[in-house]
Scaffold this motif. Structure first.
Motif, mmCIF file in Angstrom:
data_model
loop_
_atom_site.group_PDB
_atom_site.id
_atom_site.type_symbol
_atom_site.label_atom_id
_atom_site.label_comp_id
_atom_site.label_asym_id
_atom_site.label_seq_id
_atom_site.Cartn_x
_atom_site.Cartn_y
_atom_site.Cartn_z
ATOM 1 N N ILE A 1 45.482 46.760 41.559
ATOM 2 C CA ILE A 1 44.437 46.308 42.475
ATOM 3 C C ILE A 1 44.125 44.874 42.092
ATOM 4 O O ILE A 1 43.838 44.579 40.926
ATOM 5 N N ARG A 2 44.204 43.969 43.066
ATOM 6 C CA ARG A 2 44.059 42.539 42.762
ATOM 7 C C ARG A 2 43.195 41.846 43.806
ATOM 8 O O ARG A 2 43.106 42.278 44.948
ATOM 9 N N ARG A 3 42.565 40.773 43.348
ATOM 10 C CA ARG A 3 41.861 39.902 44.273
ATOM 11 C C ARG A 3 42.863 39.006 44.993
ATOM 12 O O ARG A 3 43.966 38.759 44.495
ATOM 13 N N ILE B 1 39.985 41.913 48.353
ATOM 14 C CA ILE B 1 40.470 42.869 47.356
ATOM 15 C C ILE B 1 41.582 43.711 47.977
ATOM 16 O O ILE B 1 41.399 44.293 49.049
ATOM 17 N N TYR B 2 42.718 43.810 47.264
ATOM 18 C CA TYR B 2 43.893 44.487 47.790
ATOM 19 C C TYR B 2 44.473 45.445 46.753
ATOM 20 O O TYR B 2 44.419 45.191 45.548
ATOM 21 N N ALA C 1 37.396 50.582 43.453
ATOM 22 C CA ALA C 1 37.506 49.156 43.770
ATOM 23 C C ALA C 1 36.644 48.790 44.971
ATOM 24 O O ALA C 1 36.042 47.703 45.007
ATOM 25 N N PHE D 1 39.077 46.030 37.520
ATOM 26 C CA PHE D 1 39.667 47.131 38.266
ATOM 27 C C PHE D 1 40.579 48.011 37.411
ATOM 28 O O PHE D 1 41.162 48.966 37.917
#
Length: 273
Positions: free
Chosen positions: A8-10, A40-41, A54, A110
């Motif tokens: 999970i990343r910005r 956020i993805y 998240a 995350f």
């Protein structure tokens, strides 16, 4: 549990990794990347609990994190516990009923925390009994080792330290751990996963003649399963053993009945051969 390596990343993190805006948009359109909330993805194979955490602004925590790692916990699976950083914000979302823990590492808000932190969260949130069950599960699954116990014990209450001293690594289910924990005040000789002649391994052996079997929610079985249980019990009786069987609902939700049944046999000396 998520597939190995799911992240999970910005959006900013994606840009730092060399992604362009167009590449992010193409990944979202193709379904390989899922937009959780603004900026956020998550990778497509990220599990629902991590996505929910998240969306709330943090990571899995406490019993949700333990369940994600395969540890046995008492809390119903519907509970969603989220770890947040002290400088973060809890963000309400659709059907949000999250339990917040404000101790997430700010270096990766995350990321699922380590097992030591998860166990400490369970202690503070759910109490000593559920902490003990999770510790025994972690020991059995080799998620922690005996050498980790002093670090886990540091700064804990006397009750929690006694629970750690009582913990072992041979219980194959949380129900076995829970039953042994709740019987501890009787000062009985309770052994788990004991091999009994003509029967095989049994969940618990009290003294040298009382067998206790506990069936989890996944082991209700049908007629064939019931027949195997009866056959085991008959073989045990032929060799002088007495068998008590309890299911998940009895152990977790009707302990007085379980304890009364065990005490009834103990007072008659049926745990001895």
């Amino acid at each position: 549990m998520c597939s190995a390596g799911s992240r999970i990343r910005r959006r900013l993190d994606l840009y730092r990794d060399g992604w362009s805006r167009a590449r992010v948009d193409r990944a979202v359109a193709s379904g390989t990347l899922v937009r959780l909330r603004r900026g956020i993805y998550a990778d497509a194979d990220t599990c629902t609990p991590r996505r929910t955490a998240a969306q709330h602004g943090g990571a899995l925590a406490c019993v949700t994190a333990a369940r994600h790692l395969g540890l046995w916990v008492l809390t119903p699976s519907g509970d969603q516990h989220v770890g947040l950083t002290h400088d973060g914000h809890g963000l309400a979302h659709a059907a949000c009923a999250c339990v917040e823990h404000w101790d997430q590492d700010r270096t990766d808000r995350f990321a699922t925390p380590g097992v030591i932190r998860i166990l400490r969260q369970i202690l503070l949130c759910r109490g000593v009994e559920e902490f003990f069950v999770a510790v025994e599960s972690a020991l059995h699954l080799r998620a922690i080792a005996a050498t980790d116990i002093p670090r886990l014990a540091s700064g804990l209450s006397a009750d929690a330290r006694r629970a750690l001293q009582f913990a072992r690594d041979d219980a194959e289910s949380g129900l076995e751990s829970l039953l042994r924990w709740r019987l501890r005040h009787l000062n009985l000789d309770v052994r788990t996963q004991v091999s009994v002649y003509s029967v095989g391994r049994v969940d618990l052996l009290v003294g040298d003649a009382l067998i206790i079997e506990v069936d989890g929610v996944e082991n209700h079985g049908g007629a064939d399963h019931r027949h195997k249980d009866l056959r085991r019990d008959a073989r045990a009786a032929a060799w002088g053993f007495v068998t008590l069987r309890f299911d998940y609902a009895l152990v977790v939700h009707d302990w007085p009945t379980v304890e009364a049944a065990i005490l009834g046999l103990l007072t008659r000396g049926l745990h001895r051969r």
